[in-house]
Design a protein around this motif. Structure first.
Motif, PDB file in Angstrom:
ATOM      1  N   UNK A  86       0.832  -1.200   0.000  1.00  0.00           N
ATOM      2  CA  UNK A  86       0.000   0.000   0.000  1.00  0.00           C
ATOM      3  C   UNK A  86       0.867   1.252   0.000  1.00  0.00           C
ATOM      4  N   UNK A  87       1.933   1.250   0.800  1.00  0.00           N
ATOM      5  CA  UNK A  87       2.842   2.399   0.842  1.00  0.00           C
ATOM      6  C   UNK A  87       3.542   2.570  -0.504  1.00  0.00           C
ATOM      7  N   UNK A  88       3.975   1.469  -1.081  1.00  0.00           N
ATOM      8  CA  UNK A  88       4.620   1.527  -2.393  1.00  0.00           C
ATOM      9  C   UNK A  88       3.693   2.132  -3.435  1.00  0.00           C
ATOM     10  N   UNK A  89       2.445   1.667  -3.450  1.00  0.00           N
ATOM     11  CA  UNK A  89       1.483   2.158  -4.435  1.00  0.00           C
ATOM     12  C   UNK A  89       1.190   3.640  -4.248  1.00  0.00           C
ATOM     13  N   UNK A  90       0.980   4.039  -2.986  1.00  0.00           N
ATOM     14  CA  UNK A  90       0.629   5.437  -2.728  1.00  0.00           C
ATOM     15  C   UNK A  90       1.780   6.381  -3.066  1.00  0.00           C
ATOM     16  N   UNK A  91       2.996   6.007  -2.672  1.00  0.00           N
ATOM     17  CA  UNK A  91       4.138   6.868  -2.959  1.00  0.00           C
ATOM     18  C   UNK A  91       4.437   6.916  -4.451  1.00  0.00           C
ATOM     19  N   UNK A  92       4.394   5.754  -5.101  1.00  0.00           N
ATOM     20  CA  UNK A  92       4.676   5.707  -6.535  1.00  0.00           C
ATOM     21  C   UNK A  92       3.712   6.588  -7.314  1.00  0.00           C
ATOM     22  N   UNK A  93       2.472   6.654  -6.845  1.00  0.00           N
ATOM     23  CA  UNK A  93       1.479   7.479  -7.516  1.00  0.00           C
ATOM     24  C   UNK A  93       1.690   8.965  -7.330  1.00  0.00           C
ATOM     25  N   UNK A  94       2.515   9.324  -6.346  1.00  0.00           N
ATOM     26  CA  UNK A  94       2.753  10.747  -6.067  1.00  0.00           C
ATOM     27  C   UNK A  94       3.852  11.334  -6.942  1.00  0.00           C
ATOM     28  N   UNK A  95       4.773  10.494  -7.388  1.00  0.00           N
ATOM     29  CA  UNK A  95       5.933  11.020  -8.098  1.00  0.00           C
ATOM     30  C   UNK A  95       5.610  11.313  -9.555  1.00  0.00           C
ATOM     31  N   UNK A  96       6.037  12.492  -9.999  1.00  0.00           N
ATOM     32  CA  UNK A  96       5.819  12.891 -11.383  1.00  0.00           C
ATOM     33  C   UNK A  96       7.022  12.458 -12.212  1.00  0.00           C
ATOM     34  N   UNK A  97       7.077  12.874 -13.457  1.00  0.00           N
ATOM     35  CA  UNK A  97       8.244  12.591 -14.287  1.00  0.00           C
ATOM     36  C   UNK A  97       9.465  13.257 -13.672  1.00  0.00           C
ATOM     37  N   UNK A  98      10.615  12.713 -13.975  1.00  0.00           N
ATOM     38  CA  UNK A  98      11.838  13.238 -13.381  1.00  0.00           C
ATOM     39  C   UNK A  98      12.359  12.372 -12.260  1.00  0.00           C
ATOM     40  N   UNK A  99      11.690  11.248 -11.983  1.00  0.00           N
ATOM     41  CA  UNK A  99      12.116  10.314 -10.951  1.00  0.00           C
ATOM     42  C   UNK A  99      12.336   8.938 -11.560  1.00  0.00           C
ATOM     43  N   UNK A 100      13.390   8.288 -11.135  1.00  0.00           N
ATOM     44  CA  UNK A 100      13.625   6.883 -11.456  1.00  0.00           C
ATOM     45  C   UNK A 100      13.468   6.122 -10.144  1.00  0.00           C
ATOM     46  N   UNK A 101      12.392   5.366 -10.007  1.00  0.00           N
ATOM     47  CA  UNK A 101      12.064   4.701  -8.749  1.00  0.00           C
ATOM     48  C   UNK A 101      12.613   3.284  -8.723  1.00  0.00           C
ATOM     49  N   UNK A 102      13.180   2.890  -7.591  1.00  0.00           N
ATOM     50  CA  UNK A 102      13.577   1.508  -7.353  1.00  0.00           C
ATOM     51  C   UNK A 102      13.097   1.116  -5.959  1.00  0.00           C
ATOM     52  N   UNK A 103      13.058  -0.173  -5.708  1.00  0.00           N
ATOM     53  CA  UNK A 103      12.410  -0.667  -4.489  1.00  0.00           C
ATOM     54  C   UNK A 103      13.295  -1.713  -3.807  1.00  0.00           C
ATOM     55  N   UNK A 104      13.111  -1.841  -2.499  1.00  0.00           N
ATOM     56  CA  UNK A 104      13.859  -2.830  -1.741  1.00  0.00           C
ATOM     57  C   UNK A 104      13.446  -2.791  -0.289  1.00  0.00           C
ATOM     58  N   UNK A 105      14.321  -3.333   0.565  1.00  0.00           N
ATOM     59  CA  UNK A 105      14.102  -3.298   2.011  1.00  0.00           C
ATOM     60  C   UNK A 105      15.398  -2.909   2.688  1.00  0.00           C
ATOM     61  N   UNK A 106      15.301  -2.442   3.922  1.00  0.00           N
ATOM     62  CA  UNK A 106      16.504  -2.098   4.670  1.00  0.00           C
ATOM     63  C   UNK A 106      17.343  -3.359   4.870  1.00  0.00           C
ATOM     64  N   UNK A 107      18.635  -3.250   4.621  1.00  0.00           N
ATOM     65  CA  UNK A 107      19.529  -4.390   4.771  1.00  0.00           C
ATOM     66  C   UNK A 107      20.920  -3.875   5.097  1.00  0.00           C
ATOM     67  N   UNK A 108      21.821  -4.816   5.288  1.00  0.00           N
ATOM     68  CA  UNK A 108      23.205  -4.444   5.577  1.00  0.00           C
ATOM     69  C   UNK A 108      23.992  -4.171   4.300  1.00  0.00           C
ATOM     70  N   UNK A 109      23.348  -4.367   3.142  1.00  0.00           N
ATOM     71  CA  UNK A 109      24.010  -4.131   1.873  1.00  0.00           C
ATOM     72  C   UNK A 109      24.162  -2.631   1.616  1.00  0.00           C
ATOM     73  N   UNK A 110      25.238  -2.237   0.901  1.00  0.00           N
ATOM     74  CA  UNK A 110      25.414  -0.809   0.572  1.00  0.00           C
ATOM     75  C   UNK A 110      24.257  -0.302  -0.291  1.00  0.00           C
TER      76      UNK A 110
END
Length: 394
Positions: free
Chosen positions: A12-36
């Motif tokens: 739900x958070x992903x959908x709502x936030x993704x719908x807010x961003x206009x052109x000019x954004x490159x969106x990627x997704x993940x979770x908090x981890x120890x990876x850089x």
């Protein structure tokens, strides 16, 4: 292009936030981890689901803290976000060290304005921390044919800031006020561009020109005599009339520059100078027509000047002055809200109220990044508070 990383397992958070961003954004997704973090990331949003429900314990919260710390190390703005209206993680977001938060209900203009403003601040800090020696040596090794557009834009921006700072130095001040008001103006413009009324007017180029020209709003003060400009007390009626001429002096300087180069410059340069004339001349006009120098009323006042009016007053009130301490943000908020429809454009005030938390954070961030003992330009609060106009103006 902003590369925004959304770290959440909540669809739900992903959908709502993704719908807010206009052109000019490159969106990627993940979770908090120890990876850089990805090398390309320049904006991160962490969902509240990434730590346990108490927000105080657990392995997940440790990963959140590591992610926030990594963002801080890299100079990447990071936000905490949640979807449930019953939750309030604002205090936790700031305690964890987030740049800011994104709270429901998500308003597209607010989300975009926050993200772009904080990304701009991050870029400003990174540019100021570039090693001067390597930069100069690199420039010396360039041939005439190797000068690139980004370098020229950077030089242009530096020249604008230097020119604007001349006026501030004569007024016993630093560039802090200039930098803060630039970001306030840009944030307001980014917010307003999402409304149908301003969608066509506020394109990317116009917002960038608003941002750059707003640095010049007080350039006319170079023409004000020291006996008036540096007077720490209340001005006489005659002195105040002289002080008010700084708006027209600034306009005349920008107008002269346009006439000098209008047959030899690009349309963008001419447009820059046209907007610079608007902001220098009209930033002391009032929505009710009681401002100066032309007594413009309502939308007769250019939009860039209406944005600057709110930005300038907010910064004047929130900053230290020789005759007063910095005013509390909540007090300043109420004062600006009170000026809606009289001093200020009501639509711009509404935008300010939507972004007030970001205004406060910008003020703190830039004051911390560019410390100064005080902001020394004298401004009267009378225009906004009680209508007494025989003092120095905002």
């Amino acid at each position: 292009m902003l590369n925004a990383l959304i770290l959440t397992a909540c669809a739900d958070l992903t959908d709502q936030l993704s719908g807010c961003f206009c052109s000019g954004y490159d969106l990627s997704y993940g979770r908090c981890s120890s990876e850089p973090l990805p090398v390309s990331c320049n904006l991160a949003i962490i969902g509240s689901d990434q730590f346990d429900s108490s927000g105080t314990e657990g392995v997940e919260k440790t990963l959140v803290e590591k992610t926030i710390a990594e963002c801080e190390r890299l100079g990447i703005p990071v936000f905490l976000a949640w979807t449930d209206l019953k939750d309030d993680f604002r205090a936790l977001a700031l305690k964890l060290g987030c740049t800011d938060y994104l709270a429901p209900p998500f308003i597209e203009s607010v989300v975009n304005s926050k993200c772009k403003t904080y990304s701009g601040l991050a870029n400003l800090r990174r540019n100021l921390l570039v090693e001067p020696r390597s930069t100069v040596e690199g420039a010396l090794n360039l041939t005439d044919n190797q000068v690139n557009l980004n370098d020229l834009n950077t030089v242009q921006d530096a020249a604008i800031l230097c020119l604007a700072t001349i006026a501030r130095v004569r007024d016993h001040s630093t560039g802090n006020h200039i930098l803060r008001t630039q970001h306030y103006v840009k944030a307001l413009a980014e917010h307003l561009r999402r409304s149908p009324e301003y969608r066509d007017e506020l394109d990317d180029e116009t917002i960038e020109l608003f941002y750059k020209t707003s640095a010049l709003h007080d350039i006319g003060k170079v023409g004000i005599p020291d006996r008036i400009l540096k007077n720490p007390g209340e001005l006489s009626t005659e002195e105040y009339e002289v002080m008010k001429t700084h708006a027209r002096l600034g306009y005349e300087a920008m107008h002269a520059a346009q006439q000098l180069i209008e047959h030899q410059s690009s349309s963008r340069t001419i447009r820059f100078l046209a907007i610079a004339q608007q902001v220098t001349l009209s930033h002391h006009e009032r929505w009710d027509g009681q401002g100066y120098p032309e007594g413009l009323k309502g939308k007769e006042i250019p939009l860039v000047a209406r944005l600057m009016a709110v930005a300038d007053v907010y910064d004047a009130m929130i900053s230290r002055r020789p005759y007063k301490s910095a005013m509390d943000h909540s007090y300043v908020r109420e004062a600006i809200a009170k000026g809606s429809g009289s001093h200020f454009d009501p639509t711009v005030v509404n935008a300010f109220l939507d972004l007030e938390g970001m205004f406060e954070r910008i003020s703190q961030a830039l004051e911390d990044a560019f410390p100064s003992s005080s902001e020394m330009t004298l401004h009267s609060l009378s225009d906004l508070m009680d209508g007494d106009r025989e003092d120095k103006s905002f």
